[in-house]
Design an enzyme around this catalytic site. Structure first.
Site, PDB file in Angstrom:
ATOM      1  N   ASP A 172       5.392   1.690  15.409  1.00 26.65           N
ATOM      2  CA  ASP A 172       6.175   2.204  14.299  1.00 26.65           C
ATOM      3  C   ASP A 172       7.265   3.061  14.949  1.00 26.65           C
ATOM      4  O   ASP A 172       7.131   3.465  16.114  1.00 26.65           O
ATOM      5  CB  ASP A 172       5.284   3.037  13.378  1.00 26.65           C
ATOM      6  CG  ASP A 172       6.062   3.702  12.261  1.00 26.65           C
ATOM      7  OD1 ASP A 172       6.878   3.021  11.609  1.00 26.65           O
ATOM      8  OD2 ASP A 172       5.863   4.915  12.046  1.00 26.65           O
TER       9      ASP A 172
ATOM     10  N   ASP B  87       9.580   5.953  13.241  1.00 30.15           N
ATOM     11  CA  ASP B  87       9.665   7.349  12.827  1.00 30.15           C
ATOM     12  C   ASP B  87       8.291   8.010  12.876  1.00 30.15           C
ATOM     13  O   ASP B  87       7.354   7.571  12.221  1.00 30.15           O
ATOM     14  CB  ASP B  87      10.252   7.451  11.415  1.00 30.15           C
ATOM     15  CG  ASP B  87      11.654   6.854  11.330  1.00 30.15           C
ATOM     16  OD1 ASP B  87      12.341   6.800  12.366  1.00 30.15           O
ATOM     17  OD2 ASP B  87      12.051   6.443  10.226  1.00 30.15           O
TER      18      ASP B  87
END
Length: 182
Positions: free
Chosen positions: A6, A8
Site C-alpha cells: 500500500d 499512504d
C-alpha cells in the site's frame, strides 16, 4: 518474489488527510531504504493504492504521477525500484471493482506480472481494507503500525483476520522478510 505495498501510511507519511501534491508526499523514515533492500534482494515491488482524491477532485492523475515520479527518484540512491503501480482513482460512492478491499488492483498486478495466482506474494498495508484485499486475492497479509496501522491492529483484536503478521514499519517487515536485522 512479489511484494505488494500500500502507499499512504506504508511508504509515505499519512495522517488521514489527502496528499495532493509531490511537495506534500513525504517518505516515512526507513521506507525508501527498505524498498531498496527488497529490490536489491531481487524482489519485484508493486504498489496497490486507493486514490479517491482524484475522484473527489482534489488532484488529478498528472499530479499523482508526479508524486510517483518523486518516489522513484528518491528510491534511486538506495537501489530501489517500483516495478508496477496500480491505483484506484474512484470515489467510494462509485462502487468500482478496484477500490480496496475489492481485489481489482491486485488483479491488475497479477495480470501485469503474468502470474497464475498471488499465492507466493505478500501484501503490506496499514488498513483493514489492505488486509482484506490481500486475503481475498490469495496474498499473505502483513500489517505495519505506521499510518493507520496501530488503529487497525486494535480493531483486529475485536474482529480478527486470519494469518496477519504485524510489524512496526516497512523496515521491520523487510528485516523479517529478508531474514536480517537492522
Amino acid at each position: 518474489m512479489l511484494v505488494i505495498l500500500d502507499r499512504d501510511g506504508v511508504i509515505n507519511l499519512y495522517d488521514g488527510s489527502y496528499i495532493c501534491s509531490p511537495e506534500a508526499w513525504l517518505p516515512l523514515p526507513g521506507s525508501l531504504e527498505a524498498i531498496g533492500r527488497l529490490s536489491v534482494a531481487g524482489c519485484r515491488i508493486a504498489i496497490a493504492t486507493n486514490q479517491s482524491g482524484i475522484g473527489r477532485g482534489y488532484y488529478d492523475t498528472t499530479t499523482l504521477e508526479a508524486m510517483h515520479d518523486k518516489l522513484r527518484s528518491l528510491l534511486e540512491p538506495f537501489g530501489g525500484r517500483i516495478d508496477f503501480i496500480a491505483h484506484c482513482p474512484h470515489h467510494p460512492d462509485e462502487h468500482c471493482h478496484c477500490r480496496k478491499p475489492r481485489t481489482g488492483l491486485l488483479s491488475q498486478i497479477r495480470q501485469h506480472f503474468e502470474l497464475a495466482s498471488l499465492a507466493d506474494s505478500v501484501m503490506v498495508g496499514d488498513s483493514r481494507k489492505d488486509l482484506e484485499a490481500a486475503l481475498a486475492a490469495g496474498c499473505r497479509p502483513c500489517l505495519v503500525r505506521t499510518g493507520n496501522g496501530r488503529e487497525t491492529e486494535e480493531h483486529l483484536k475485536e474482529r480478527p483476520l486470519p494469518a496477519v503478521r504485524v510489524f512496526d514499519d516497512l523496515a521491520a517487515f523487510t528485516d523479517d522478510f529478508l531474514g536480517t536485522r537492522r
